[in-house]
Design a protein around this motif. Structure first.
Motif, mmCIF file in Angstrom:
data_model
loop_
_atom_site.group_PDB
_atom_site.id
_atom_site.type_symbol
_atom_site.label_atom_id
_atom_site.label_comp_id
_atom_site.label_asym_id
_atom_site.label_seq_id
_atom_site.Cartn_x
_atom_site.Cartn_y
_atom_site.Cartn_z
ATOM 1 N N MET A 35 40.287 42.595 46.538
ATOM 2 C CA MET A 35 41.204 43.111 45.520
ATOM 3 C C MET A 35 40.444 43.665 44.318
ATOM 4 O O MET A 35 40.871 44.642 43.695
ATOM 5 C CB MET A 35 42.139 41.987 45.067
ATOM 6 N N LEU A 36 39.294 43.020 43.995
ATOM 7 C CA LEU A 36 38.482 43.540 42.889
ATOM 8 C C LEU A 36 38.000 44.955 43.193
ATOM 9 O O LEU A 36 38.023 45.837 42.335
ATOM 10 C CB LEU A 36 37.285 42.615 42.645
ATOM 11 N N LEU A 37 37.569 45.165 44.446
ATOM 12 C CA LEU A 37 37.106 46.505 44.825
ATOM 13 C C LEU A 37 38.272 47.485 44.918
ATOM 14 O O LEU A 37 38.169 48.632 44.479
ATOM 15 C CB LEU A 37 36.371 46.423 46.173
ATOM 16 N N ALA A 38 39.407 47.005 45.472
ATOM 17 C CA ALA A 38 40.554 47.905 45.668
ATOM 18 C C ALA A 38 41.135 48.393 44.341
ATOM 19 O O ALA A 38 41.770 49.457 44.282
ATOM 20 C CB ALA A 38 41.637 47.178 46.479
ATOM 21 N N SER A 39 40.928 47.628 43.280
ATOM 22 C CA SER A 39 41.502 48.029 41.984
ATOM 23 C C SER A 39 40.940 49.365 41.499
ATOM 24 O O SER A 39 41.612 50.092 40.757
ATOM 25 C CB SER A 39 41.224 46.943 40.937
ATOM 26 N N LEU A 243 47.227 45.046 34.342
ATOM 27 C CA LEU A 243 46.562 44.160 35.303
ATOM 28 C C LEU A 243 45.441 44.873 36.041
ATOM 29 O O LEU A 243 44.384 44.286 36.318
ATOM 30 C CB LEU A 243 47.599 43.609 36.291
ATOM 31 N N THR A 244 45.651 46.149 36.372
ATOM 32 C CA THR A 244 44.629 46.887 37.115
ATOM 33 C C THR A 244 43.322 46.987 36.326
ATOM 34 O O THR A 244 42.230 46.750 36.859
ATOM 35 C CB THR A 244 45.136 48.295 37.459
ATOM 36 N N ALA A 245 43.423 47.318 35.035
ATOM 37 C CA ALA A 245 42.211 47.393 34.210
ATOM 38 C C ALA A 245 41.568 46.016 34.068
ATOM 39 O O ALA A 245 40.340 45.897 34.023
ATOM 40 C CB ALA A 245 42.550 47.966 32.835
ATOM 41 N N ALA A 246 42.386 44.968 33.986
ATOM 42 C CA ALA A 246 41.842 43.611 33.900
ATOM 43 C C ALA A 246 41.053 43.262 35.160
ATOM 44 O O ALA A 246 39.973 42.664 35.091
ATOM 45 C CB ALA A 246 42.974 42.609 33.692
ATOM 46 N N VAL A 247 41.582 43.650 36.319
ATOM 47 C CA VAL A 247 40.877 43.387 37.575
ATOM 48 C C VAL A 247 39.586 44.195 37.631
ATOM 49 O O VAL A 247 38.551 43.715 38.115
ATOM 50 C CB VAL A 247 41.790 43.713 38.775
ATOM 51 N N GLN A 248 39.608 45.422 37.128
ATOM 52 C CA GLN A 248 38.384 46.233 37.109
ATOM 53 C C GLN A 248 37.331 45.605 36.189
ATOM 54 O O GLN A 248 36.137 45.586 36.514
ATOM 55 C CB GLN A 248 38.724 47.655 36.655
ATOM 56 N N LEU A 249 37.755 45.073 35.050
ATOM 57 C CA LEU A 249 36.815 44.357 34.184
ATOM 58 C C LEU A 249 36.250 43.131 34.904
ATOM 59 O O LEU A 249 35.065 42.814 34.801
ATOM 60 C CB LEU A 249 37.531 43.903 32.909
#
Length: 535
Positions: A35-39, A243-249
């Motif tokens: 999920m981290l990569l998919a973000s 949430l997407t930016a949080a996962v990318q961080l």
């Protein structure tokens, strides 16, 4: 094959291949990482323009500062105390040695709010100083931040280096030290040229563990207002509602963590090539002033890491002890225990699964087990946003309502702490001799009766230790609980966060004291297990 693993395997999975039992755990660890990569498939240019301009340089700078200062601090403190403990003899050594791991009983966020409350302008220390000397020195201002949070992290995480370095010095340092001294080398030269290089793999492993905990810390840095990746992830999600930016961080933070995991694995391989030796040689007897100086050094660390924080907690908590029966506090304690026991049962079940599938298995299977237990290195904040990201996608696709439920939290605990249960179970199982079961079988004891009367009692100490360790880890865990808990569900850790966020140090003392008492359980187990006993 150990008796318990053989019995469970033969009874419950007589024809199945044990390799596949590890699959569910690998899936649970792998999905959040994917999920981290998919973000990154969903670019967030506006958010990243803001983050790169105002936040990212500060986050990288603070992270680099923490890695350098905390790394140096835990290395110097941990190695110094380990050397004194393992190689020297001085007054009160046998009493003080086991107590040096007691700072592990204090969560970092508890130590942080205690020191912040003690040393702030209206706190008892500065008030006493002003009443006595007229004004407060600049040292107190420097301690507020970042000096304060770095001091807390060093104090909380030096035991990781201390434990591993002490074991390395005990097993090989004394004999080598004596041999070097007999060849005319001085004590300092012998330490830096002989003892320290021999213990280097253990030191690197302890340092990597301490730095992983530093990167994962959320409570102490948020209390001190010191921006790091963990606090930025939390604010990006719940403050900027992205949430997407949080996962990318979180994926950027994960790069640092994976680097440290690689260092820790390499150092573990180096340690495994060293022969296990019993302690040999004689301790250096420190007499007179030198001996009492060594005693004073250990007492000073214990005072800063255990005694002073505990006294301050008791001072704050004492007027509130009559409120222990307060319905809200009782509900918070009940929630903590329910969540702790539920999470601990899930973690122990995962540990048994790992034990059955990896014990005395092939090297490849053991490597898969290590990968399944990788969640312990993933910061709670990263794990929380990745699981929430995955559950929200699943809810959208399947029409379920898993996000925001208790299942997400239990899965996060399972992924994060399965290694905590696996270690004690594997340690006990490795000492069980197969002939115990063979004797029972030769006497005609039925299979289930053997499992109940022979295998389970033999494995029982490992099960109890694994359950207690997992219970305390779940109870202390803050970031994942804070993010994934069902609405309105409070635990001791969440209550402490809410009170300290408003600067109510005294009000946070009672839940913190309960959490410290709970946290003392695994430390006591560690001491009683003999891993830090006086020798």
């Amino acid at each position: 094959m150990p008796a318990i693993a053989e019995a469970i395997h033969q009874r419950l999975w007589p024809r199945a291949d044990r390799r596949w039992l590890i699959g569910p755990l690998l899936l649970l660890v792998g999905i959040p990482l994917l999920m981290l990569l998919a973000s990154w498939a969903q670019p967030q240019p506006d958010i990243w323009q803001h983050l790169s301009k105002y936040l990212l340089p500060r986050l990288i700078g603070h992270t680099a500062l923490m890695m350098v200062v905390v790394g140096l601090g835990v290395a110097v403190l941990g190695v110094g105390l380990a050397w004194l403990s393992a190689c020297c003899d001085f007054p009160l050594r046998r009493i003080l040695d086991p107590l040096l791991v007691m700072p592990l009983a204090f969560p970092t966020y508890v130590l942080a709010f205690i020191y912040l409350g003690m040393l702030d302008y209206a706190g008892p220390v500065q008030t006493f100083w002003r009443d006595t000397f007229g004004s407060s020195p600049a040292l107190f201002e420097a301690f507020s931040r970042p000096g304060g949070v770095l001091f807390i992290l060093v104090l909380a995480f030096y035991p990781y280096v201390y434990l591993l370095a002490r074991a390395a010095f005990v097993s090989g340092g004394l004999a080598a030290f004596e041999a070097s001294r007999s060849l005319g080398q001085g004590p300092l030269r012998t330490f830096f040229r002989v003892s320290l290089p021999m213990a280097r793999p253990a030191l690197v492993a302890g340092l990597a563990l301490a730095l992983m905990e530093t990167l994962a810390d959320f409570g102490a840095v948020s209390i001190y207002g010191f921006d790091t990746f963990t606090t930025a992830i939390y604010r990006t999600w719940l403050g900027m509602f992205n949430l997407t930016a949080a996962v990318q961080l979180a994926s950027i933070l994960m790069l640092f963590v994976l680097l440290l995991v690689g260092v820790e694995r390499l150092s573990r391989n180096a340690r495994s090539t060293q022969a296990e030796r019993r302690p040999t040689g004689h301790r250096i007897r420190l007499k007179g002033l030198r001996g009492w100086a060594a005693t004073a050094a250990q007492i000073t660390v214990l005072m800063l890491g255990v005694v002073l924080p505990l006294i301050q907690l008791l001072v704050w908590a004492w007027p509130q002890l009559s409120g222990l029966a307060d319905p809200r506090l009782v509900r918070v304690v009940a929630n903590t225990m329910v969540l702790g026991m539920t999470g601990a049962l899930a973690v122990v079940a995962g540990g048994i699964l790992l034990l059955v599938s990896t014990h005395r298995a092939s090297r490849r299977q053991q490597l898969l087990g290590e990968m399944a237990a990788l969640g312990y290195a993933i910061p709670g904040t990263v794990l929380a946003v990745a699981i929430m990201f995955a559950f929200l996608r699943l809810d959208q696709l399947a029409g379920t309502a898993l996000a925001g439920g208790m299942s997400a939290l239990v899965i996060a605990y399972l992924v994060r702490f399965v290694r905590v249960a696996w270690g004690p179970l594997d340690g006990v199982a490795s000492r069980i001799r197969p002939h115990y079961v063979e004797v029972a079988r030769s006497l005609g004891v039925p299979r289930w009766y053997r499992l109940w009367r022979v295998n389970l009692p033999l494995l029982w100490p490992g099960l109890v230790t694994a359950f207690l360790l997992a219970l305390v880890e779940v109870a202390k865990e803050m970031p994942a609980t804070l993010v994934l808990r069902p609405f309105g569900w409070e635990t001791l850790a969440v209550r402490i966060y809410e009170l300290t966020a408003e600067g109510q140090w005294e009000m946070a003392a009672v839940p913190a004291l309960l959490l410290v008492i709970l946290g003392a359980i695994p430390v006591t187990v560690l001491i009683r297990s003999g891993r830090v006993r006086a020798i």
